[in-house]
Design a protein around this motif. Structure first.
Motif, PDB file in Angstrom:
ATOM      1  N   TYR A 119       0.841  -1.115  -0.015  1.00 57.63           N
ATOM      2  CA  TYR A 119      -0.060  -0.093   0.028  1.00 57.63           C
ATOM      3  C   TYR A 119       0.944   1.293   0.078  1.00 57.63           C
ATOM      4  CZ  TYR A 119      -4.098  -2.950   1.095  1.00 57.63           C
ATOM      5  OH  TYR A 119      -5.083  -3.813   1.066  1.00 57.63           O
ATOM      6  N   PHE A 120       1.918   1.283   0.761  1.00 59.81           N
ATOM      7  CA  PHE A 120       2.801   2.394   1.088  1.00 59.81           C
ATOM      8  C   PHE A 120       3.480   2.646  -0.273  1.00 59.81           C
ATOM      9  CE2 PHE A 120       7.400   3.369   1.206  1.00 59.81           C
ATOM     10  CZ  PHE A 120       7.425   4.801   1.503  1.00 59.81           C
ATOM     11  N   VAL A 121       3.950   1.684  -0.938  1.00 65.97           N
ATOM     12  CA  VAL A 121       4.714   2.030  -2.422  1.00 65.97           C
ATOM     13  C   VAL A 121       3.520   2.440  -3.291  1.00 65.97           C
ATOM     14  CG1 VAL A 121       5.897   0.624  -4.299  1.00 65.97           C
ATOM     15  CG2 VAL A 121       6.407   0.034  -1.865  1.00 65.97           C
ATOM     16  N   ALA A 122       2.443   1.772  -3.322  1.00 67.94           N
ATOM     17  CA  ALA A 122       1.559   2.456  -4.370  1.00 67.94           C
ATOM     18  C   ALA A 122       1.258   3.934  -4.108  1.00 67.94           C
ATOM     19  CB  ALA A 122       0.244   1.607  -4.380  1.00 67.94           C
ATOM     20  N   VAL A 123       0.942   4.280  -3.032  1.00 66.51           N
ATOM     21  CA  VAL A 123       0.618   5.724  -2.713  1.00 66.51           C
ATOM     22  C   VAL A 123       1.981   6.686  -2.997  1.00 66.51           C
ATOM     23  CG1 VAL A 123       0.119   7.453  -0.850  1.00 66.51           C
ATOM     24  CG2 VAL A 123      -0.993   5.189  -0.830  1.00 66.51           C
ATOM     25  N   ALA A 124       3.161   5.958  -2.689  1.00 59.74           N
ATOM     26  CA  ALA A 124       4.538   7.126  -2.981  1.00 59.74           C
ATOM     27  C   ALA A 124       4.577   6.926  -4.400  1.00 59.74           C
ATOM     28  CB  ALA A 124       5.452   6.267  -2.298  1.00 59.74           C
ATOM     29  N   GLU A 125       4.192   5.944  -5.252  1.00 58.85           N
ATOM     30  CA  GLU A 125       4.327   6.090  -6.687  1.00 58.85           C
ATOM     31  C   GLU A 125       3.310   7.127  -7.348  1.00 58.85           C
ATOM     32  OE1 GLU A 125       6.471   1.911  -7.444  1.00 58.85           O
ATOM     33  OE2 GLU A 125       4.670   2.073  -8.034  1.00 58.85           O
ATOM     34  N   THR A 126       2.211   6.862  -6.697  1.00 60.00           N
ATOM     35  CA  THR A 126       1.098   7.825  -7.498  1.00 60.00           C
ATOM     36  C   THR A 126       0.943   9.093  -6.960  1.00 60.00           C
ATOM     37  OG1 THR A 126      -0.368   6.975  -5.781  1.00 60.00           O
ATOM     38  CG2 THR A 126      -0.334   5.762  -7.936  1.00 60.00           C
ATOM     39  N   GLU A 127       1.604   9.265  -5.766  1.00 63.17           N
ATOM     40  CA  GLU A 127       1.479  10.550  -5.048  1.00 63.17           C
ATOM     41  C   GLU A 127      -0.120  11.025  -4.860  1.00 63.17           C
ATOM     42  OE1 GLU A 127       3.924  13.701  -6.632  1.00 63.17           O
ATOM     43  OE2 GLU A 127       5.694  12.728  -5.731  1.00 63.17           O
ATOM     44  N   ASN A 128      -1.023  10.068  -4.668  1.00 60.10           N
ATOM     45  CA  ASN A 128      -2.138  10.583  -4.685  1.00 60.10           C
ATOM     46  C   ASN A 128      -3.098   9.079  -4.073  1.00 60.10           C
ATOM     47  OD1 ASN A 128      -5.262  10.300  -5.949  1.00 60.10           O
ATOM     48  ND2 ASN A 128      -4.779  12.439  -6.055  1.00 60.10           N
TER      49      ASN A 128
ATOM     50  N   GLY B 195       6.935   4.732  13.850  1.00 61.63           N
ATOM     51  CA  GLY B 195       7.441   6.106  14.462  1.00 61.63           C
ATOM     52  C   GLY B 195       7.889   7.081  13.562  1.00 61.63           C
ATOM     53  N   LEU B 196       7.548   7.061  12.145  1.00 60.66           N
ATOM     54  CA  LEU B 196       8.102   7.855  11.421  1.00 60.66           C
ATOM     55  C   LEU B 196       6.794   8.476  10.580  1.00 60.66           C
ATOM     56  CD1 LEU B 196      11.219   6.127   9.922  1.00 60.66           C
ATOM     57  CD2 LEU B 196      10.972   8.017  11.313  1.00 60.66           C
ATOM     58  N   GLN B 197       7.042   9.894  10.167  1.00 62.66           N
ATOM     59  CA  GLN B 197       6.044  10.426   9.062  1.00 62.66           C
ATOM     60  C   GLN B 197       6.543  10.060   7.501  1.00 62.66           C
ATOM     61  OE1 GLN B 197       5.248  14.568   9.532  1.00 62.66           O
ATOM     62  NE2 GLN B 197       3.968  14.678   7.637  1.00 62.66           N
ATOM     63  N   LEU B 198       5.728   9.599   6.850  1.00 65.75           N
ATOM     64  CA  LEU B 198       6.336   8.954   5.674  1.00 65.75           C
ATOM     65  C   LEU B 198       5.804  10.114   4.522  1.00 65.75           C
ATOM     66  CD1 LEU B 198       5.617   5.223   6.012  1.00 65.75           C
ATOM     67  CD2 LEU B 198       7.924   6.341   6.176  1.00 65.75           C
ATOM     68  N   PHE B 199       4.769  10.347   4.732  1.00 63.99           N
ATOM     69  CA  PHE B 199       4.055  11.482   3.840  1.00 63.99           C
ATOM     70  C   PHE B 199       3.823  13.000   4.350  1.00 63.99           C
ATOM     71  CE2 PHE B 199       3.033   7.328   2.245  1.00 63.99           C
ATOM     72  CZ  PHE B 199       3.307   7.300   1.107  1.00 63.99           C
TER      73      PHE B 199
ATOM     74  N   ALA C 245      12.504  10.736   5.043  1.00 70.87           N
ATOM     75  CA  ALA C 245      12.389   9.517   5.808  1.00 70.87           C
ATOM     76  C   ALA C 245      11.590   8.694   4.718  1.00 70.87           C
ATOM     77  CB  ALA C 245      11.956   9.660   7.273  1.00 70.87           C
ATOM     78  N   GLY C 246      10.575   9.309   4.138  1.00 70.32           N
ATOM     79  CA  GLY C 246       9.751   8.283   3.260  1.00 70.32           C
ATOM     80  C   GLY C 246      10.582   7.841   2.088  1.00 70.32           C
ATOM     81  N   ARG C 247      11.291   8.675   1.436  1.00 75.19           N
ATOM     82  CA  ARG C 247      12.247   8.191   0.482  1.00 75.19           C
ATOM     83  C   ARG C 247      12.942   7.075   0.736  1.00 75.19           C
ATOM     84  NH1 ARG C 247      11.695  13.869  -0.511  1.00 75.19           N
ATOM     85  NH2 ARG C 247      14.131  14.558   0.552  1.00 75.19           N
TER      86      ARG C 247
END
Length: 302
Positions: A8-17, A44-48, A60-62
């Protein structure tokens, strides 16, 4: 942290939406957003960074994206490897064999068919004497054994008679008996012989001498040699004659001829052994290859 959360995280990161990511993943936006928040809470991190309708990776998200992709790729490899092992396509198979089994032809034919059908199997071959193979099989060092001497029945080992071969006598091509169409027992009485060392297999030596005695002659064993190639070398040098299983004739060494000994009450039995409770995919596939080579031989003979 679950692999599904990483996907899920990778999909959101790649689409930015989130909406487009949800559409790609075939889920609704609400559970997707909830999974991303749970992932951030877990590590314990903010990824977006949330900017209106878009999201962007934090530094940190990158860094996490790079590691997440590697982890998902490794997980796919593990899954694929497990499927291959389950199908017998990526496993290991260790086979022990006596030298004479190679000359019989069944093992090479089965190996050729097996390798063609299952190229990913890690195949190991080990030349051993029969007793060594049986010990290695019981200790799970090898998976299949091709032996001459069949052990006493046990609960752990299963056996099958693979072939029975008569013996032939090997002699130099200029030996006094080489020109005879048929060799009789009386021709061999007192003749110098080359034999397998008694210390290696006392029982085999006793069987050989008993068979010769029953035919009315006594071999004069002057040389003891363990290797077939060395034995044939001594035979070609006219240092003696030697008996061998009939399939050894395929070697066609220079300076040596073979004569039948149909009257000798002795045969070479080749047995196949495997652990009864260790029917791995690799063992099953090899057994099938061995059966198919046998079927081909029967068809060719017909």
């Amino acid at each position: 942290m679950e692999l599904q959360q990483l996907r899920y995280f990778v999909a959101v990161a790649e689409t930015e939406n989130v909406a487009r990511a949800a559409e790609r993943l075939h889920i609704s936006q609400s559970p997707l957003s909830r999974q991303i928040r749970q992932l951030e809470d877990h590590i314990g991190l903010q990824l977006f960074e949330r900017i209106k309708q878009r999201v962007r990776l934090t530094p940190a998200g990158r860094e996490f994206l790079h590691e997440a992709r590697d982890l998902l790729l490794q997980a796919e490899r593990v899954e694929e490897r497990a499927r291959q092992v389950g199908k017998g396509e990526a496993c290991s198979l260790s086979i022990g064999y006596c030298e004479g089994v190679i000359h019989n032809g069944r093992l090479p034919a089965a190996l050729r068919r097996f390798r063609s059908a299952h190229p990913r199997v890690s195949l190991k071959l080990a030349a051993m004497r029969s007793g060594e193979q049986i010990d290695a099989l019981e200790r799970s060092v090898i998976d299949i054994a091709f032996v001459y001497n069949l052990p006493k029945p046990t609960e752990t080992l299963t056996s099958r008679l693979l072939a029975s071969e008569p013996f032939v006598i090997a002699m130099a091509d200029d030996h006094p008996l080489a020109g005879k169409a048929a060799i009789s027992p009386s021709d061999l009485d007192g003749m110098p012989w080359i034999a397998l060392p008694k210390a290696i297999n006392p029982a085999a030596r006793e069987r050989f001498l008993s068979a010769c005695a029953s035919c009315g002659f006594t071999p004069d064993i002057q040389f003891e040699v363990a290797q077939v190639s060395t034995t044939l070398g001594l035979v070609s040098a006219r240092l003696g004659v030697a008996i061998m299983q009939a399939s050894m004739q395929r070697m066609s060494p220079p300076g040596v001829v073979f004569k039948p000994m149909d009257w000798l009450p002795l045969v070479v039995d080749i047995h196949l052994l495997w652990r009864a409770r260790a029917q791995t995919a690799g063992v099953r596939h090899f057994m099938r290859a061995l059966e198919e080579t046998s079927e081909e031989g029967v068809a060719a003979a017909a």
